[in-house]
Design an enzyme around this catalytic site. Sequence first.
Site, PDB file in Angstrom:
ATOM      1  N   HIS B  55      59.232  76.500  37.520  1.00 23.28           N
ATOM      2  CA  HIS B  55      59.225  77.901  37.928  1.00 23.28           C
ATOM      3  C   HIS B  55      59.204  78.764  36.667  1.00 23.28           C
ATOM      4  CE1 HIS B  55      60.932  77.541  42.320  1.00 23.28           C
ATOM      5  NE2 HIS B  55      59.942  76.704  42.087  1.00 23.28           N
ATOM      6  N   GLU B  57      61.032  81.200  35.647  1.00 15.42           N
ATOM      7  CA  GLU B  57      62.327  81.413  34.985  1.00 15.42           C
ATOM      8  C   GLU B  57      62.741  80.201  34.163  1.00 15.42           C
ATOM      9  OE1 GLU B  57      61.519  81.771  38.212  1.00 15.42           O
ATOM     10  OE2 GLU B  57      62.984  83.026  39.269  1.00 15.42           O
ATOM     11  N   CYS B  85      65.354  81.733  42.821  1.00 15.02           N
ATOM     12  CA  CYS B  85      65.835  80.750  43.801  1.00 15.02           C
ATOM     13  C   CYS B  85      67.118  80.106  43.274  1.00 15.02           C
ATOM     14  CB  CYS B  85      64.758  79.678  44.033  1.00 15.02           C
ATOM     15  SG  CYS B  85      64.548  78.555  42.630  1.00 15.02           S
ATOM     16  N   CYS B  88      66.681  78.339  39.870  1.00 14.93           N
ATOM     17  CA  CYS B  88      66.544  79.259  38.733  1.00 14.93           C
ATOM     18  C   CYS B  88      67.839  80.040  38.488  1.00 14.93           C
ATOM     19  CB  CYS B  88      65.365  80.188  38.965  1.00 14.93           C
ATOM     20  SG  CYS B  88      63.792  79.285  38.947  1.00 14.93           S
TER      21      CYS B  88
END
Lengths: 151, 151
Positions: B55, B57, B85, B88
């Site tokens: 992801h 992040e 999420c 993250c």
Amino acid sequence: MTRWPLPEPMQAALEQARCAADEGEVPIGAVIVKDGAIIARARNAPRGTCDPTAHAEVLAIRAAAAALGQERLEGCDLWVTLEPCAMCAGAIVHARIARVYYAASDPKGGAVEHGGRIFDQPTCLHRPEVYSGMGEGAAAALLQDFFRARR
Amino acid sequence: MTRWPLPEPMQAALEQARCAADEGEVPIGAVIVKDGAIIARARNAPRGTCDPTAHAEVLAIRAAAAALGQERLEGCDLWVTLEPCAMCAGAIVHARIARVYYAASDPKGGAVEHGGRIFDQPTCLHRPEVYSGMGEGAAAALLQDFFRARR
């Protein structure tokens, strides 16, 4: 008395945790199993790698996905020596891991049966089967010995 | 009428999200700022990298930690186009990010103001300051266009 033997994947995860301790990292280990074979082994390594995301579970998931050449690990099982944190539980969801086996529970940092209880959220996109407790004594002893030696 | 300009880090995060869309990835971007300068830029890349943890992040945090040669990102800010999420949010905690700025909220996958609410857990070891909403229109439009084109 014959003590029931630990499943081989948890023995392998504990061996990874021991290696982490030898490297000065918090001793947590993980392996990923597909079709009865271990396809990835990893241990906690945030200090040595300067990577705060380098928990055993994340490293094992990344290694397994790379080995299989796919983003998702459907049908794969994760064995880990400690209850996954929120980051690792989230990674388990994204990877679609089928079953999670963890040894010791972690009331402070765990997010499966504690804290954010990631798999129990109504919005959770994928819920692995979860089994815990096998090897918890050995896993907890490794952590206790590690922190006791550093106090 | 003069529209108030977006802070430059959010403009940079949106630019990363646009690049992700061009690469066929869900358009989410992130940057990390230290002492007023962007030290890492990243975009969502799980498909292209065969890595379910990739992801925006996580990739930005890993890049910033590698650039600084340290496990923790104290004093650093994360700017991201979508509410993080659970994975993250957990990575943000482990990295000790000081401030999180996110554009659009994510009722389905977010874990800051939704789901596991990771930073609000009593056991959360580090709570970043959180600011949301700046750039949310542009961030949400990128996601809507991406999914509409694939339906």
